[in-house]
Scaffold this active site. Sequence first.
Site, PDB file in Angstrom:
ATOM      1  N   ASP A 240     -22.168  49.040   6.079  1.00 46.36           N
ATOM      2  CA  ASP A 240     -21.173  48.320   5.277  1.00 46.36           C
ATOM      3  C   ASP A 240     -19.842  48.319   6.016  1.00 46.36           C
ATOM      4  OD1 ASP A 240     -19.733  47.190   3.248  1.00 46.36           O
ATOM      5  OD2 ASP A 240     -20.274  48.654   1.731  1.00 46.36           O
ATOM      6  N   HIS A 334     -26.268  38.181   0.124  1.00 46.00           N
ATOM      7  CA  HIS A 334     -24.872  38.597  -0.003  1.00 46.00           C
ATOM      8  C   HIS A 334     -24.083  38.306   1.272  1.00 46.00           C
ATOM      9  CE1 HIS A 334     -21.618  41.011  -1.714  1.00 46.00           C
ATOM     10  NE2 HIS A 334     -21.507  41.619  -0.544  1.00 46.00           N
TER      11      HIS A 334
END
Length: 426
Positions: A240, A334
């Site tokens: 991330d 996403h």
Amino acid sequence: MADQSTPEARTPVAPEPREGATPPVAREGISRRRLLGTAGATGLVLGAAGYAAAPAEATPLASVGEGRAMFHGKHQPGITEGLPARGHLVAFDLAPGAGRKEAAALLRRWSDTARRLMAGEPSADGDTGVAQDAGPSSLTLTFGFGHSFFARTGLEKQRPAALDPLPDFSSDHLDKARSNGDLWVQIGAHDALVAFHALRAVQKDAGSAARVRWQMNGFNRSPGATTRPMTARNLMGQIDGTRNPKPSEPDFDQRIFVPANGDPAWMANGSYVVVRRIRMLLDDWEKLAVKEQEAVIGRRKSDGAPLSGGTETSAMDLEKTDAAGNLVVPINAHARITRPDQNGGAAMLRRPLSYHDGIDANGVPDAGLLFVCWQADPLRGFVPVQRKLDRGDALTPFIRHEASGLFAVPGGAAESEYVGQRLLEG
């Protein structure tokens, strides 16, 4: 949890010092007095920034405490530094009857405390001694103003248009008691006790002028925890931080900071921060096979590479198909939805924290992400991306937005100034 705006911080990283910085020297068994004498009066040292080129070897744990960020500067600390190992987010409301005068005195106290603690010194009034054995540990304190602050202080005419309330999103399940606030404080450090020490000092400084509205606590990996510098992972196990904007990019300041000639003038070199408490429905997420999780995100779980191939930093091929003619990166992935080129160039600088607040009454983990993103204008940064996510992000069934806040964070305080002085005394 936008891919284009996920944290670039890689732990551990030895940062390039700011102008005027004195590089640290790692030492075994360094004393606090000796540490503070050699940390240098200005600049950043080990552990304070996360955007420099990765060193050949991991940062030694012995050097973690030496990291020091400067309080005074063009921008407030805690924006461009790398991810802290420990953090606290706190919102305050001014006490009944408190106004502009009391707010100015509070910001003066907070600024003095921040300057002292970030230098590894005790606070001026009744220091608790919690951090007396530690160095600065890359401590940063950042201060901002909420929409309601301006009415409370009679400064409505100085309230920026960019601070207008965020629109409602269909996926929101917001707790008003844990959202917004007159004042906001962000605390980050590479040591939990150093961060807690700063939290208690800030709360004590508030005195009778303000009371805590909400507090959230979070964490990231500690420097030295991995065998090599690498992008952080979130609680879903996903890498991330691959596409976070970098200060080395020519348009970084334009995207993240209000220009020096911006409006209103007191926000020059400041930024706007969106804070969201995003709960991850981990029990549901962990039922998915790894390939299903990867399809939701659009990246491999093992190394963060796009499903279209390559390495973590390879460009994502949005048109690539498999043998059956299906898009390799699903249309609702996403990472596809959040790309700047899919959102008119919208970009945010994210410095989030993971959190875990135990198990709720249903036996479900209360855990997720304290989303913290920075931009020059939230209407051109956070809002368009979140609207796009709201319309069909594959990740939506596995997360829940439970709290939200938007705050105006003024530029850094010059020597002898306190944060917000140009607003409160202008």
